[in-house]
Write a protein that holds these residues in place. Sequence first.
Motif: not given
Length: 236
Positions: A3-6, A27-28, A33-34
């Motif tokens: 789920a956290n692999d962006a 993101l802000n 960092d995605h």
Amino acid sequence: MPANDATDSSREWVERWLSPPRLGVYLNATGGDHTAALDLYEWNARLGAAFGHDLAHLEVALRNAYDRALTEHLGLSTHWTAAGTQVFAPVLRVRKRGPHGKVTVDINAKSRASLERAIREAGGRKAPPGKVIAQLTFGFWRYLTSAAHEVTLWRPALHHAFPPGTSRPDVDTRVGRLHELRNRVAHHEPLLGIDITARHGDLLHVAALLDPQLRAYIREHSTVADLVAARPVTGR
């Protein structure tokens, strides 16, 4: 894919899922960092669910305490849910509103409408009071302690739900803040700029007023403090 692999290949589906504006908030907060943004979004969702869990316990206690107080102390010939026009009789107030100046509003109109909707959803006029009460939203209970109901509800009835000397404005302010946060959680909004520890303090404070054992139970079973401490480090 975790789920956290962006990675670059996954960013498109993440934006479709969350929408660019919603993802942009995270993101802000993470400097663009995605992967960190998605970690933060997941944390926000878990925190909202944890707070919602605790608030659900408080809401049930609050509505039952208010139901007892209204039933026992208003002196009605029928249950208060069946006497909506008596409990929430039209009360007109003059308000300053917009470019058209002053307007007259019925401050009890929303309460009557909420009660009527709850009766319909519970099955109609013959529905048992408990079923009607279960259909009423947190927003309905939240406004029962407003200044507008000081004379009609707080003094004759609702103050009995709390220890002697409890301040109506204090209860109203705390429950109002919880209502605002509850709405954010319900709409899956960011909690990043909110002092969750302070809001959880409001929740525990009101719970203690209703019953110290309730406060202890909620605190024992809560994961809010652990999640606040586990907020992902974003570098900002």
